[in-house]
Write a protein that holds these residues in place. Structure first.
Motif, short mmCIF file in Angstrom:
data_model
loop_
_atom_site.label_atom_id
_atom_site.label_comp_id
_atom_site.label_asym_id
_atom_site.label_seq_id
_atom_site.Cartn_x
_atom_site.Cartn_y
_atom_site.Cartn_z
N GLU A 89 26.42 -20.63 -16.05
CA GLU A 89 25.95 -20.81 -14.68
C GLU A 89 24.62 -20.12 -14.45
O GLU A 89 23.81 -20.56 -13.64
CB GLU A 89 27.01 -20.29 -13.71
CG GLU A 89 26.80 -20.73 -12.28
CD GLU A 89 27.97 -20.38 -11.39
OE1 GLU A 89 28.19 -21.10 -10.41
OE2 GLU A 89 28.66 -19.37 -11.67
N ARG A 90 24.37 -19.04 -15.19
CA ARG A 90 23.12 -18.31 -15.00
C ARG A 90 21.91 -19.16 -15.39
O ARG A 90 20.77 -18.84 -15.01
CB ARG A 90 23.14 -17.01 -15.80
CG ARG A 90 23.04 -17.21 -17.30
CD ARG A 90 23.07 -15.87 -18.05
NE ARG A 90 22.71 -16.02 -19.45
CZ ARG A 90 23.56 -16.39 -20.40
NH1 ARG A 90 24.82 -16.63 -20.08
NH2 ARG A 90 23.16 -16.51 -21.65
N ASP A 91 22.14 -20.24 -16.14
CA ASP A 91 21.05 -21.12 -16.55
C ASP A 91 20.76 -22.21 -15.52
O ASP A 91 19.85 -23.02 -15.71
CB ASP A 91 21.38 -21.78 -17.89
CG ASP A 91 21.46 -20.77 -19.02
OD1 ASP A 91 20.81 -19.71 -18.92
OD2 ASP A 91 22.18 -21.04 -20.00
N ASN A 92 21.55 -22.25 -14.43
CA ASN A 92 21.37 -23.27 -13.39
C ASN A 92 21.18 -22.55 -12.06
O ASN A 92 22.14 -22.12 -11.44
CB ASN A 92 22.61 -24.19 -13.35
CG ASN A 92 22.44 -25.36 -12.40
OD1 ASN A 92 21.81 -25.24 -11.36
ND2 ASN A 92 23.03 -26.49 -12.76
N GLN A 93 19.93 -22.42 -11.65
CA GLN A 93 19.63 -21.63 -10.46
C GLN A 93 20.32 -22.16 -9.22
O GLN A 93 20.77 -21.38 -8.36
CB GLN A 93 18.11 -21.59 -10.23
CG GLN A 93 17.69 -20.62 -9.12
CD GLN A 93 18.06 -19.18 -9.43
OE1 GLN A 93 17.71 -18.68 -10.49
NE2 GLN A 93 18.74 -18.51 -8.51
N HIS A 94 20.43 -23.47 -9.12
CA HIS A 94 21.07 -24.05 -7.94
C HIS A 94 22.54 -23.65 -7.87
O HIS A 94 23.06 -23.30 -6.80
CB HIS A 94 20.94 -25.58 -7.96
CG HIS A 94 21.51 -26.25 -6.75
ND1 HIS A 94 20.98 -26.08 -5.49
CD2 HIS A 94 22.59 -27.07 -6.60
CE1 HIS A 94 21.68 -26.77 -4.62
NE2 HIS A 94 22.66 -27.38 -5.26
N GLU A 127 23.86 -21.00 -9.37
CA GLU A 127 23.91 -19.56 -9.12
C GLU A 127 23.72 -19.29 -7.63
O GLU A 127 24.44 -18.47 -7.04
CB GLU A 127 22.83 -18.85 -9.94
CG GLU A 127 22.87 -17.35 -9.79
CD GLU A 127 22.00 -16.63 -10.82
OE1 GLU A 127 21.76 -15.43 -10.62
OE2 GLU A 127 21.59 -17.26 -11.80
N ASP A 128 22.76 -19.98 -7.01
CA ASP A 128 22.54 -19.83 -5.57
C ASP A 128 23.79 -20.25 -4.78
O ASP A 128 24.12 -19.64 -3.76
CB ASP A 128 21.35 -20.67 -5.12
CG ASP A 128 20.03 -20.15 -5.65
OD1 ASP A 128 19.98 -18.98 -6.11
OD2 ASP A 128 19.04 -20.91 -5.62
N VAL A 167 27.95 -14.39 -12.92
CA VAL A 167 27.10 -14.65 -11.76
C VAL A 167 27.73 -14.09 -10.49
O VAL A 167 27.08 -13.39 -9.71
CB VAL A 167 26.83 -16.17 -11.62
CG1 VAL A 167 26.24 -16.48 -10.25
CG2 VAL A 167 25.88 -16.64 -12.72
#
Length: 206
Positions: free
Chosen positions: A26-31, A33-34, A62
């Motif tokens: 998940e840390r590789d997908n900013q959306h 993570e947000d 995350v």
């Protein structure tokens, strides 16, 4: 009713799919993570920082990092995939390797809150997992769950959606699943920041 075992008959094959074919960070997908940060701020910001919380299937941490930013002091993560565990431990919280279907490492009524984000749809036996989460919650404990809804994920990844009823259009069917475990009150919200989601809050007591 279709079960996960009808889709992937072998449990070891199921586990292998979850930690290889369908592993993501998940840390590789900013959306995404947000999205998790948005949920935790929405649901946890008003809780005492001393509450004991379990992040079940915490992934690469995350959510744990958000809890750290908010100042929560008593958090434990559970994860099954070794690389994710290593990353999750960078949050500074303890992370235990365990299969969510067997949480015998924890005694009855251990936690004030259990948090599950995009986890239960991956469970081979979702009802068994829910019963374990119910068991480890304190008598006034709260279960906070995020589920894809309507769940259109691939069957061999999201096979739990059939027992959870998240593949159907009526969220009250999902509520009834949680109530069948013993939760006295169950509330839901529908959100679409990350993807269409069902946010379910279940209380052991009303």
């Amino acid at each position: 009713m279709l079960n996960y075992s009808d889709i992937v008959p072998d449990y070891s094959d199921y586990l292998n799919r979850q930690i290889t074919k369908y592993m993501s960070h998940e840390r590789d997908n900013q959306h995404w993570e947000d999205g998790q940060k948005r949920y935790i701020l929405n649901k946890f910001n008003g809780y005492s920082r001393d509450m004991k919380i379990l992040d079940i299937a915490c992934g690469d941490g995350v959510g744990l990092r958000v809890f750290r930013e908010l100042g929560f002091r008593d958090i434990i993560g559970v994860e099954y995939q070794d690389d994710k565990i290593a990353n999750a431990k960078l949050s500074g919280y303890p992370v235990i390797k365990a299969d969510m279907h067997d949480l015998s490492v924890f005694s009855n009524q251990s936690f004030d809150i259990v948090y599950s984000s995009h986890t239960l749809e991956h469970a081979y036996y979702p009802i068994k997992v829910l019963k374990e989460l119910y068991r480890i919650l304190k008598s006034v404990g709260i279960l906070q769950v995020v589920l894809p809804f309507i769940d259109i994920g691939p069957d061999d990844a999201h096979g739990g959606k059939y027992e959870l009823k998240t593949y159907q259009t009526d969220p009250m069917l999902v509520v009834d699943v949680f109530k069948s475990i013993g939760f006295k009150s169950v509330f839901f919200e529908i959100d679409s920041f990350r993807e269409p989601e069902l946010w379910v809050t279940s209380n052991k007591e009303t």
